[in-house]
Design an enzyme around this catalytic site. Structure first.
Site, PDB file in Angstrom:
ATOM      1  N   HIS A  11      52.674  41.669  28.611  1.00 56.53           N
ATOM      2  CA  HIS A  11      52.148  42.532  29.784  1.00 56.53           C
ATOM      3  C   HIS A  11      53.241  42.784  30.571  1.00 56.53           C
ATOM      4  O   HIS A  11      54.362  42.241  30.581  1.00 56.53           O
ATOM      5  CB  HIS A  11      50.704  42.016  30.402  1.00 56.53           C
ATOM      6  CG  HIS A  11      51.004  40.673  30.945  1.00 56.53           C
ATOM      7  ND1 HIS A  11      51.626  40.276  32.183  1.00 56.53           N
ATOM      8  CD2 HIS A  11      50.714  39.432  30.374  1.00 56.53           C
ATOM      9  CE1 HIS A  11      51.680  39.086  32.167  1.00 56.53           C
ATOM     10  NE2 HIS A  11      50.962  38.432  30.856  1.00 56.53           N
ATOM     11  N   ASP A 148      53.496  29.781  32.665  1.00 57.20           N
ATOM     12  CA  ASP A 148      52.642  30.977  32.379  1.00 57.20           C
ATOM     13  C   ASP A 148      51.929  30.969  31.520  1.00 57.20           C
ATOM     14  O   ASP A 148      51.537  29.688  30.953  1.00 57.20           O
ATOM     15  CB  ASP A 148      53.931  32.146  32.092  1.00 57.20           C
ATOM     16  CG  ASP A 148      54.548  32.095  30.818  1.00 57.20           C
ATOM     17  OD1 ASP A 148      54.339  31.056  30.079  1.00 57.20           O
ATOM     18  OD2 ASP A 148      55.321  32.996  30.317  1.00 57.20           O
ATOM     19  N   GLY A 179      48.456  28.298  32.339  1.00 60.72           N
ATOM     20  CA  GLY A 179      48.148  29.837  32.673  1.00 60.72           C
ATOM     21  C   GLY A 179      46.819  30.428  31.949  1.00 60.72           C
ATOM     22  O   GLY A 179      46.170  31.058  32.442  1.00 60.72           O
ATOM     23  N   ASN A 291      51.176  32.186  42.174  1.00 62.67           N
ATOM     24  CA  ASN A 291      49.985  31.200  43.073  1.00 62.67           C
ATOM     25  C   ASN A 291      50.832  30.710  44.279  1.00 62.67           C
ATOM     26  O   ASN A 291      51.283  29.503  44.352  1.00 62.67           O
ATOM     27  CB  ASN A 291      49.326  30.252  42.069  1.00 62.67           C
ATOM     28  CG  ASN A 291      48.375  29.478  42.892  1.00 62.67           C
ATOM     29  OD1 ASN A 291      48.251  29.048  43.792  1.00 62.67           O
ATOM     30  ND2 ASN A 291      46.992  29.584  41.937  1.00 62.67           N
ATOM     31  N   ARG A 424      38.733  38.822  49.734  1.00 56.53           N
ATOM     32  CA  ARG A 424      39.857  38.810  49.617  1.00 56.53           C
ATOM     33  C   ARG A 424      40.742  38.835  51.049  1.00 56.53           C
ATOM     34  O   ARG A 424      40.140  39.835  51.812  1.00 56.53           O
ATOM     35  CB  ARG A 424      40.411  39.700  48.645  1.00 56.53           C
ATOM     36  CG  ARG A 424      40.142  39.422  47.119  1.00 56.53           C
ATOM     37  CD  ARG A 424      40.429  40.713  46.175  1.00 56.53           C
ATOM     38  NE  ARG A 424      41.853  40.826  46.270  1.00 56.53           N
ATOM     39  CZ  ARG A 424      42.358  41.881  45.614  1.00 56.53           C
ATOM     40  NH1 ARG A 424      41.457  42.742  44.777  1.00 56.53           N
ATOM     41  NH2 ARG A 424      43.721  42.164  45.677  1.00 56.53           N
TER      42      ARG A 424
END
Length: 555
Positions: A11, A148, A179, A291, A424
């Site tokens: 990705h 990851d 991950g 993170n 958020r």
């Protein structure tokens, strides 16, 4: 050497260009295609290349494909194993390996004139590691940790840079993957995996880690530089949340537990690595390095004096890392990243032509920074489009939405503008020489990759940027490298007494960050933003929608 780096397989497809060890350009395909993350990380999409990003990188440097000395492709199919042998439930994974093996020929088609024989397969995690170790300042001898979802056959790499060499020290084989565990929880909580993991991190602040003892049965360090991370029975611990459902305290609590067990495991890995190298500097890369809560705990409690995180820590950064690794191996001395602003830009004349073509009313104030500061002081929301676009997922003062931090309601207001969940947070930008008065944590923090405790006396003064746990993910602004942003912040403080401005990415939910002027105008026209500051020009919402003022566009 002239080296093009390519990330494509999973990705965040991206391209980067390194010339004689210097990073010239880097961009993600999503900014051109307008597809979030470029594509979904499915085996069937593994063949898709960052064609537009690669072509732009070459154009930026005035190069043709045949002018390149090498192309770094950040996956080595020769290292991969069948998914079932790695304990993964991914029956079509063999397509990825097939597409990777054929990548040199796909690249020749995408970039006519390219010699496929110059394409080099770079191990995925070595590309990640190089994106940290070679891009960081003052890291000639340093440790690097990569985590990851997965690479060819591992999910983690501990390594060390010594001058132009990068030595692998330990890797954790799949299926164990911090991950992938976090991705599984992201999906269980009703968010989009391989995309919305940051939402889990934000939700964790609303919970308590009461499920941590149970999670430690499945996720834990093994004491040898590796870890166990697989088989978490999420459904037994917490009901699955549908995307259209409201979150509950159980959902927040399991997110808090997962965040805590992640941090514990990372700290063990960091301590093991330091015990092997005794280095002063640690660099981090890989999607887990986005993170910022975990990064802050590593910086605060870990044994390294300095922690540097690659701003494009996800897979996009492997395009840059692969190119830097080949550059170092070819005899070039890699320069540190000059900054995250490695993407497209436009001259003032070009931006003016865009606005005239769009037939929108605009003007050119004497100082766009002062104009924006005044609008922000009046509690306007401002779309800020300046200079080269950022490489990586953070808006860092080039493609940003800005607002007044002193009004608590601006958090809800911005989340409504962007179509985001209300739990958020939004982030503050602050002048680097003022940051320590207000925030406690890693300073400077130019890439917004650490969280900071907000001083108690400031929390009521800048409530819009204070998260529920009393922290903020800050961006420090250096007057030397970001003079326009710094001038805007200075003018805002002169009006309000606050050296802080809300900074969030210039996009709406599910869309990539704005990149070119058309994107900026579309975003401005479709969301309740009061002012668009695009280069030296100002487009005001009232004028934009006042039909009898369209002739002003000719100015």
């Amino acid at each position: 050497m002239r080296i093009l780096g390519i990330n494509a397989l999973f990705h965040d497809p991206a391209a980067a260009l390194v010339i004689d060890g210097r990073t010239v350009a880097a961009a993600e395909e999503e900014r051109f295609s307008r597809r979030k993350h470029g594509k979904r990380p499915l085996p069937f999409s593994a063949w898709e290349l960052p064609e537009k990003a690669a072509a732009w990188c070459l154009k930026r440097a005035g190069l043709r494909p045949q002018d390149l000395d090498a192309v770094a492709y950040s996956f080595d199919p020769g290292l991969a194993r069948p998914a079932d042998e790695m304990g993964l439930d991914d029956p079509w994974d063999h397509l990825r390996q097939t597409y990777a093996r054929e990548a040199p020929h796909f690249l020749r088609t995408a970039l006519p004139g390219l010699d496929p024989d110059i394409v080099r397969f770079v191990p995925h995690h070595m590309a990640h590691a190089a994106s940290g170790a070679f891009a960081a300042e003052d890291a000639d001898t340093s440790s690097v940790l990569v985590l990851d979802g997965r690479g060819e056959r591992a999910s983690h790499l501990a390594a060390r840079r010594v001058h132009d060499r990068l030595e692998a020290l330990h890797a954790q084989d799949l299926p164990h993957s911090l991950g992938l565990v976090y991705e599984e929880l992201t999906d269980h909580l009703g968010f989009l995996r391989s995309s919305d993991e940051f939402k889990v991190m934000a939700l964790a602040s609303h919970g308590t880690p009461r499920m941590l003892p149970e999670l430690r049965r499945y996720v834990y360090p093994t004491g040898d530089g590796g870890f166990h991370a697989t088989g978490v029975p999420w459904a037994e611990l917490c009901p699955r949340r549908r995307p259209d459902e409201a979150w509950t305290q159980d959902h927040a609590d399991i997110a808090a537990g997962a965040q805590a067990v992640l941090e514990e495991t990372l700290l063990d890995l960091v301590r093991w690595l330091h015990g092997r190298t005794h280095d002063r500097v640690l660099t981090l890369a890989g999607g887990v390095a986005l993170n910022c809560v975990a990064n802050s705990r590593i910086a605060r409690e870990g044994p390294f004096d300095r922690v540097w995180v690659q701003p494009a820590a996800g897979d996009a950064g492997t395009a840059l890392g692969g190119a830097l690794l080949l550059a170092a191996g070819g005899g070039d001395d890699p320069d540190p990243m000059p900054g995250a602003d490695l993407g497209r830009d436009w001259s003032d004349a070009e931006l003016g032509a865009w606005l005239k073509t769009a037939a929108v009313p605009f003007d050119r104030p004497a100082d766009i920074a002062e104009t924006v500061a005044g609008a922000l002081a009046d509690n306007a929301i401002v779309a800020w489009f300046q200079g080269r676009s950022e490489f990586g997922p953070r808006a860092l003062g080039h493609r940003s939405l800005l607002a007044h931090p002193g009004h608590a309601g601006n958090l809800e207001r911005l989340n409504d503008v962007k179509g985001r969940e209300q739990f958020r947070p939004v982030a503050p930008m602050v002048l680097a020489d003022r940051a320590s008065e207000i925030f406690d944590g890693v300073i400077p923090s130019p890439y917004m990759l650490f969280v900071h405790d907000v001083a108690p006396e400031w929390r009521d003064r800048i409530p819009a940027v204070v998260h529920v746990d009393g922290t903020a993910r800050i961006q420090t602004v250096d007057r030397r490298t970001e003079p326009l942003v710094a001038r805007m912040l200075t003018e805002f403080e002169r009006r309000t007494g606050l050296p802080v401005v809300v900074n969030t990415s210039l996009n709406t939910a599910g869309r990539p960050m704005v990149d070119d002027p058309r994107d900026a105008l579309e975003c401005f026209g479709s969301s309740p933003v009061d002012l668009l500051a695009i280069g030296p020009y100002a487009v005001r919402r009232g004028d934009f929608f006042r039909s009898d003022d369209t002739d002003d566009a000719a100015r």
